[in-house]
Scaffold this motif. Sequence first.
Motif, PDB file in Angstrom:
ATOM      1  N   SER A   1     -60.343 -16.909 -25.867  1.00 47.87           N
ATOM      2  CA  SER A   1     -60.071 -17.951 -26.524  1.00 47.87           C
ATOM      3  C   SER A   1     -58.676 -17.622 -26.977  1.00 47.87           C
ATOM      4  N   GLY A   2     -57.521 -18.209 -26.860  1.00 46.20           N
ATOM      5  CA  GLY A   2     -56.036 -18.371 -26.578  1.00 46.20           C
ATOM      6  C   GLY A   2     -55.476 -18.993 -26.615  1.00 46.20           C
ATOM      7  N   SER A   3     -53.861 -18.770 -26.781  1.00 48.99           N
ATOM      8  CA  SER A   3     -52.890 -19.737 -26.532  1.00 48.99           C
ATOM      9  C   SER A   3     -52.491 -19.206 -24.741  1.00 48.99           C
ATOM     10  N   ALA A   4     -52.620 -20.200 -23.691  1.00 50.14           N
ATOM     11  CA  ALA A   4     -51.972 -19.523 -22.836  1.00 50.14           C
ATOM     12  C   ALA A   4     -50.791 -20.691 -21.966  1.00 50.14           C
ATOM     13  N   SER A   5     -49.909 -20.137 -21.359  1.00 51.21           N
ATOM     14  CA  SER A   5     -48.850 -21.351 -20.391  1.00 51.21           C
ATOM     15  C   SER A   5     -49.348 -22.350 -19.783  1.00 51.21           C
ATOM     16  N   MET A   6     -50.388 -21.383 -18.479  1.00 53.96           N
ATOM     17  CA  MET A   6     -50.929 -22.107 -17.632  1.00 53.96           C
ATOM     18  C   MET A   6     -51.891 -21.710 -16.897  1.00 53.96           C
ATOM     19  N   VAL A   7     -53.146 -22.627 -16.192  1.00 53.89           N
ATOM     20  CA  VAL A   7     -55.035 -22.577 -15.952  1.00 53.89           C
ATOM     21  C   VAL A   7     -54.525 -22.223 -14.911  1.00 53.89           C
ATOM     22  N   VAL A   8     -55.324 -21.574 -13.669  1.00 50.84           N
ATOM     23  CA  VAL A   8     -55.380 -22.057 -12.508  1.00 50.84           C
ATOM     24  C   VAL A   8     -57.016 -21.953 -12.207  1.00 50.84           C
TER      25      VAL A   8
ATOM     26  N   ASP B   1     -48.550 -15.298 -22.501  1.00 52.69           N
ATOM     27  CA  ASP B   1     -47.717 -14.172 -23.390  1.00 52.69           C
ATOM     28  C   ASP B   1     -47.897 -12.865 -22.584  1.00 52.69           C
ATOM     29  N   GLU B   2     -48.301 -12.390 -22.909  1.00 52.08           N
ATOM     30  CA  GLU B   2     -49.280 -10.955 -21.829  1.00 52.08           C
ATOM     31  C   GLU B   2     -49.317 -10.399 -20.923  1.00 52.08           C
ATOM     32  N   GLY B   3     -49.090 -11.449 -19.888  1.00 46.90           N
ATOM     33  CA  GLY B   3     -49.626 -11.516 -18.515  1.00 46.90           C
ATOM     34  C   GLY B   3     -49.937 -12.413 -18.050  1.00 46.90           C
TER      35      GLY B   3
ATOM     36  N   GLU C   1     -58.578  -9.134  -6.159  1.00 43.99           N
ATOM     37  CA  GLU C   1     -57.574  -8.857  -5.302  1.00 43.99           C
ATOM     38  C   GLU C   1     -56.846  -9.579  -6.262  1.00 43.99           C
ATOM     39  N   LYS C   2     -56.711 -10.825  -6.819  1.00 39.72           N
ATOM     40  CA  LYS C   2     -56.020 -12.086  -7.613  1.00 39.72           C
ATOM     41  C   LYS C   2     -55.130 -11.352  -8.607  1.00 39.72           C
ATOM     42  N   ALA C   3     -56.029  -9.895  -9.367  1.00 36.20           N
ATOM     43  CA  ALA C   3     -55.131  -9.455 -10.255  1.00 36.20           C
ATOM     44  C   ALA C   3     -54.198  -8.297 -10.193  1.00 36.20           C
ATOM     45  N   GLY C   4     -54.674  -8.240  -8.138  1.00 34.68           N
ATOM     46  CA  GLY C   4     -53.668  -7.076  -7.868  1.00 34.68           C
ATOM     47  C   GLY C   4     -54.263  -5.632  -8.320  1.00 34.68           C
TER      48      GLY C   4
END
Length: 123
Positions: free
Chosen positions: A17-24, A56-58, A119-122
């Motif tokens: 739970s938290g704040s996000a600038s985007m969710v895919v 904000d942390e990535g 893979e998406k996380a690198g």
Amino acid sequence: MADMHVEFVTVERRFWSGSASMVVAKTTEGEIGIQPGHEPLLGELDTGGTVTVYTDEGKKVAAVEGGFISVTATKVSILGESAAWSDSIDRAAAEKSLAEAGDDASAAAVARGRLRAIEKAGA
């Protein structure tokens, strides 16, 4: 940067739970990106899909085993059957699960989703 509140729960617990600038999220209709002010929607998460949360942390990437995503202008609710963050997934175990899935399409999809999250996380 505007943010939205994200509630990510599974059958067993509050996952994040938290704040996000985007969710895919990978839905049964395809991959969708959600930003603050998005039109309301309700979608079905793909079995073996992924959800990426940008904070904000990535970015944080999770493998999700089905469920739903609900979006309002200020909130995203993700209701998954189960979920695992990419950094907690054992790649060798996921590859073994995929190899052993055989004709079990659901098990294969879940294993592929776990590998896709890594893979998406690198990682």
